[in-house]
Write an enzyme that holds these catalytic residues in place. Structure first.
Site, PDB file in Angstrom:
ATOM      1  N   CYS A 128      71.217 -23.304  12.286  1.00  0.00           N
ATOM      2  CA  CYS A 128      71.051 -21.981  12.895  1.00  0.00           C
ATOM      3  C   CYS A 128      69.614 -21.544  12.636  1.00  0.00           C
ATOM      4  CB  CYS A 128      72.073 -20.968  12.378  1.00  0.00           C
ATOM      5  SG  CYS A 128      71.980 -20.628  10.613  1.00  0.00           S
ATOM      6  N   ARG A 141      75.220 -18.192   9.855  1.00  0.00           N
ATOM      7  CA  ARG A 141      76.167 -19.022  10.617  1.00  0.00           C
ATOM      8  C   ARG A 141      76.328 -20.440  10.085  1.00  0.00           C
ATOM      9  NH1 ARG A 141      73.154 -17.961  16.155  1.00  0.00           N
ATOM     10  NH2 ARG A 141      71.461 -17.933  14.602  1.00  0.00           N
ATOM     11  N   ASP A 147      74.317 -14.415  16.777  1.00  0.00           N
ATOM     12  CA  ASP A 147      73.626 -14.170  15.515  1.00  0.00           C
ATOM     13  C   ASP A 147      74.142 -12.853  14.918  1.00  0.00           C
ATOM     14  OD1 ASP A 147      71.873 -13.537  13.532  1.00  0.00           O
ATOM     15  OD2 ASP A 147      70.075 -13.661  14.762  1.00  0.00           O
TER      16      ASP A 147
END
Ligand code: 4NP
Length: 160
Positions: free
Chosen positions: A13, A19, A124
């Site tokens: 990520c 994440r 996000d």
């Protein structure tokens, strides 16, 4: 590369604090429960959070499903020699563009949203609150397990 026993998968990520550490924790726990011989890591496109623990809300939503990610430490993708990695699994389309731009072989790049989420980006959650992290966790619980099952069932070569 062929001599390695365990196949290595690195989740990617942007910051490696929200994440991808969650994906790594879910994958490790699921593979352990299924006896899949994969090795998981995670890394960020950016090195701006290098050395940090996962975001507290990632740790919290992970602990809620029995997965402890508190020991993970953010590192940039440049940490890896791509010849030692079988797949880089991106959270979103921008991650894929960034991986390509730093020279990662296209054949080694997968998108986690292609495993049961109709190609969706994992949003996000960094600038939001708990709801965003819960949404991410729900998406990753589905897709990470699908990824593991698919790689295992197809002898790991399904996507290369
Ligand atoms: P991640 O989330 O890529 O899921 O770890 C982010 C973490 C930090 C930032 C952006 C996204 N940041 O801009 O610092």
């Amino acid at each position: 590369m062929e001599s390695r026993v365990k196949k290595k998968i690195v989740f990617i990520c942007l910051g490696n604090i929200c994440r991808s550490p969650l994906a790594e924790g879910i994958a490790r726990e699921y593979a352990r429960s299924k006896n899949y011989a994969f090795e998981f890591d995670s890394a960020g496109i950016s090195n701006s959070h290098r050395g940090e623990s996962p975001h507290l809300l990632s740790q919290e939503v992970s602990m809620q499903i029995g997965v402890d990610i508190s020991h993970l430490i953010s590192r940039p993708v440049s940490f890896y020699d791509q010849f030692e990695v079988d797949y880089f699994v991106a959270m979103d389309a921008q991650n894929i563009r960034d991986l390509l731009s730093i020279g990662i072989n296209e054949e080694k790049i997968l998108k986690i949203g292609d495993f049961g989420l109709q190609g969706a980006d994992i949003p996000d959650p960094y600038y939001g609150g708990l709801d965003g992290f819960l949404e991410v966790r729900g998406m990753l619980e589905v897709s990470v397990k699908n990824l593991c099952d698919e790689l295992q069932q197809r002898g790991f070569d399904c996507c290369s």
